[in-house]
Design an enzyme around this catalytic site. Structure first.
Site, PDB file in Angstrom:
ATOM      1  N   ASN A 149       0.829  -1.249   0.037  1.00 24.29           N
ATOM      2  CA  ASN A 149      -0.068  -0.069  -0.033  1.00 24.29           C
ATOM      3  C   ASN A 149       0.864   1.168  -0.070  1.00 24.29           C
ATOM      4  O   ASN A 149       0.346   2.335  -0.775  1.00 24.29           O
ATOM      5  CB  ASN A 149      -0.784   0.054   1.154  1.00 24.29           C
ATOM      6  CG  ASN A 149      -0.276  -0.427   2.548  1.00 24.29           C
ATOM      7  OD1 ASN A 149       0.824  -0.768   2.686  1.00 24.29           O
ATOM      8  ND2 ASN A 149      -1.112   0.266   3.380  1.00 24.29           N
ATOM      9  N   GLY A 224       2.136  -6.199   7.527  1.00 26.55           N
ATOM     10  CA  GLY A 224       1.376  -7.103   7.207  1.00 26.55           C
ATOM     11  C   GLY A 224       0.041  -7.615   7.955  1.00 26.55           C
ATOM     12  O   GLY A 224      -0.249  -7.109   8.835  1.00 26.55           O
ATOM     13  N   SER A 225      -0.404  -8.825   7.453  1.00 27.72           N
ATOM     14  CA  SER A 225      -1.478  -9.312   8.216  1.00 27.72           C
ATOM     15  C   SER A 225      -1.155  -9.742   9.573  1.00 27.72           C
ATOM     16  O   SER A 225      -0.184 -10.079   9.917  1.00 27.72           O
ATOM     17  CB  SER A 225      -2.236 -10.422   7.352  1.00 27.72           C
ATOM     18  OG  SER A 225      -1.629 -11.547   7.491  1.00 27.72           O
ATOM     19  N   VAL A 226      -2.238  -9.869  10.341  1.00 24.01           N
ATOM     20  CA  VAL A 226      -2.169 -10.429  11.797  1.00 24.01           C
ATOM     21  C   VAL A 226      -1.656 -11.803  11.485  1.00 24.01           C
ATOM     22  O   VAL A 226      -0.875 -12.487  12.430  1.00 24.01           O
ATOM     23  CB  VAL A 226      -3.435 -10.411  12.421  1.00 24.01           C
ATOM     24  CG1 VAL A 226      -3.268 -11.252  13.556  1.00 24.01           C
ATOM     25  CG2 VAL A 226      -3.587  -8.753  12.843  1.00 24.01           C
ATOM     26  N   GLY A 229       1.804 -12.273  10.705  1.00 24.19           N
ATOM     27  CA  GLY A 229       2.583 -11.512  11.765  1.00 24.19           C
ATOM     28  C   GLY A 229       2.705 -12.514  12.922  1.00 24.19           C
ATOM     29  O   GLY A 229       3.848 -12.830  13.700  1.00 24.19           O
ATOM     30  N   GLU A 244       4.126  -4.722  12.485  1.00 23.39           N
ATOM     31  CA  GLU A 244       3.181  -3.812  12.230  1.00 23.39           C
ATOM     32  C   GLU A 244       2.053  -4.384  11.536  1.00 23.39           C
ATOM     33  O   GLU A 244       1.987  -4.541  10.223  1.00 23.39           O
ATOM     34  CB  GLU A 244       3.730  -2.644  11.528  1.00 23.39           C
ATOM     35  CG  GLU A 244       3.095  -1.188  11.607  1.00 23.39           C
ATOM     36  CD  GLU A 244       1.646  -1.323  10.872  1.00 23.39           C
ATOM     37  OE1 GLU A 244       0.496  -1.666  11.407  1.00 23.39           O
ATOM     38  OE2 GLU A 244       1.728  -1.053   9.673  1.00 23.39           O
ATOM     39  N   CYS A 278      -3.264   1.083   6.800  1.00 25.38           N
ATOM     40  CA  CYS A 278      -3.157   0.531   8.031  1.00 25.38           C
ATOM     41  C   CYS A 278      -4.054   1.274   9.141  1.00 25.38           C
ATOM     42  O   CYS A 278      -4.731   0.902   9.989  1.00 25.38           O
ATOM     43  CB  CYS A 278      -2.073  -0.265   8.508  1.00 25.38           C
ATOM     44  SG  CYS A 278      -0.685   1.027   8.597  1.00 25.38           S
TER      45      CYS A 278
END
Length: 470
Positions: A149, A224-226, A229, A244, A278
């Site tokens: 993004n 990126g995504s949970v 992560g 993050e 985000c």
């Protein structure tokens, strides 16, 4: 575009096309690396550690400032490429370039002020007669795994502080939008010894996983995504991680707020980069007394946005990163409508475009606001009072940033203290960041902080040196 490893251009066994989400045209191709190439990148980054650690802070700083000048000269060229691969309007890409230049400057400045401190050992038992001080020393190899993004600025937020404190870096850019990052890495590598800056392209499940688990990588910085992560945190072992993982950021609008200012906050916060931010405004929590007026004004301002060719300077709303991403947003909105929400404007998709959408009567259990919706949607949740507003704001697994609009500073301070987020802004939407501030959230929004000074702390280790003077 080739990978850059150890100062050499490296091809992959396979290639993947990078397409413009606006028209589907192929912009370029990238190699798809496999484990052997990942191993090569790790080896070259480790080999180059000595070369950068022998450089003075003065030289590292000047080299980063040289990159600043080069990026300034190529500002429009980079912005065009960014727009073509991400689909964001050209004016937003130019802002990302300006922020990227600023972030580089901050890193160049910070390279000269990585301080230790003296430690009074005589404050402890048997410490009399000792003199001790600390040094901040580099971790070694930092792997940066970056998102689509804001590919350039978020990559610079990882690799510029890493280099400022004399680490080497391996950059794994997003496969959806790798070109701007790879082009910048070439620019950066011109100023530093071979192997200090390396790029590797490929799939996260293979190349990313290898970087995360390798004992020869000392830190992972990931955005990126949970889901990803959590996998990284489980697999990284003893290495440092900064994660993050996005947000589901609330914006509370109380009865006494400046409604026009709050509307501007939504326009800037929910629709920037087609909502693919985000820290974007994802949930608008409005007190009942002003909700009707708020919605009417928001619809008027939303309908002024211009959707079109991202390279046209008149365009204010570009595409999502792909048609698949736009379909996911469309499904989330349609599901909310099925459960009783009402679309006030927008709500239509055309390929990778999704209209700027205002949707009212959203409840906090709808999937649209339970999960992070990565698209240009402004969901309105009506509440009766401040207590309910704070309760709704905290009813999420995320805690990145938040905003509250009010002219009552006792209410503002209550929100600031009770909202569970890494940052709370008063009379400003969550979609705000200066590149020197500590950035990072609570709960499933991640661990660690970005922001150059704070990132340097995350990318160094502290060594104590003690002298016995007795």
């Amino acid at each position: 575009m080739d990978m850059l490893i150890g100062g050499k251009h490296i091809l992959g066994e396979d290639v993947e096309e990078v397409k413009n989400p606006y028209n589907g045209e192929v912009i370029d191709t990238i190699p798809i690396a496999h484990l052997q190439t990942a191993d090569l990148a790790i080896g070259q980054a480790n080999k180059a550690k000595k070369s950068i650690q022998e450089m003075s802070a003065f030289k590292v700083s000047n080299k980063l400032f040289d990159v600043v000048d080069k990026l300034k000269q190529k500002r429009w060229e980079f912005a065009e490429l960014l727009t073509m691969e991400v689909g964001k309007p050209i004016n937003e890409s130019l802002v990302e370039l300006d922020r990227s230049i600023e972030t580089l400057k901050l890193a160049a400045e910070e390279a000269k002020r990585i301080y230790g401190e003296s430690v009074p050992l005589d404050a402890g038992l048997n410490g009399k007669g000792f003199f001790a001080f600390t040094q901040k020393v580099p971790l070694g190899v930092v792997a940066a795994i970056t998102p689509f993004n804001y590919p350039l600025n978020l990559t610079i937020h990882k690799i510029a502080p890493a280099i400022a404190c004399k680490n080497t870096v391996i950059i794994k850019p997003p496969t959806e939008a790798p070109l701007t990052v790879m082009k910048f890495a070439e620019l950066l590598a011109e100023e530093f010894p071979d192997g200090v800056v390396n790029t590797i392209t490929g799939y996260g499940s293979e190349v990313g996983d290898y970087l995360v688990t390798s004992p020869d990588v000392n830190k992972i910085s990931f955005t990126g995504s949970v889901t990803t992560g959590l996998m990284i945190s489980q697999k990284a072992g003893m290495k440092k991680v900064t994660l993050e993982l996005g947000g589901n950021d609330p914006m509370i609008v109380l009865n006494d707020a400046d409604i026009d200012k709050a509307i501007k906050g939504v326009i800037n916060g929910a629709f920037l980069n087609a909502g693919q931010v985000c820290m974007g405004v994802k949930r608008i929590i409005v007190e009942d007394e002003i909700a009707d007026e708020f919605c009417e004004k928001l619809v008027v301002e939303t309908e002024k946005l211009v959707m079109g060719n991202p390279l046209d300077e008149k365009t204010t709303l570009g595409t999502l990163i792909s048609e698949k991403a736009a379909i996911q947003v469309e499904q989330s909105v349609n599901n909310a409508v099925h459960l009783g929400a009402e679309i006030l404007t927008g709500g239509k998709r055309n390929g990778a475009f999704y209209e700027a959408t205002v949707i009212d009567d959203v409840t906090q259990n709808m999937d649209l606001v339970v999960r992070e919706t990565f698209g240009p949607v402004a969901p309105i949740i009506r509440v009766t009072d401040l207590d309910e507003a704070i309760e709704v704001a905290n009813a999420t697994e995320y805690g990145l940033q938040a905003g509250v609009f009010t002219n009552d500073y006792s209410n503002a301070m209550r929100c600031a203290q009770e909202i569970e987020a890494g940052t709370v802004f008063v009379n400003k939407q969550s979609t705000f960041r200066t590149d020197n501030m500590p950035f990072g959230g609570f709960k499933n929004s991640g661990v660690g902080k970005e922001g150059i000074k704070y990132a340097v702390d995350e990318m160094t280790k502290t060594k104590l040196i003690g002298l016995n003077l007795r």
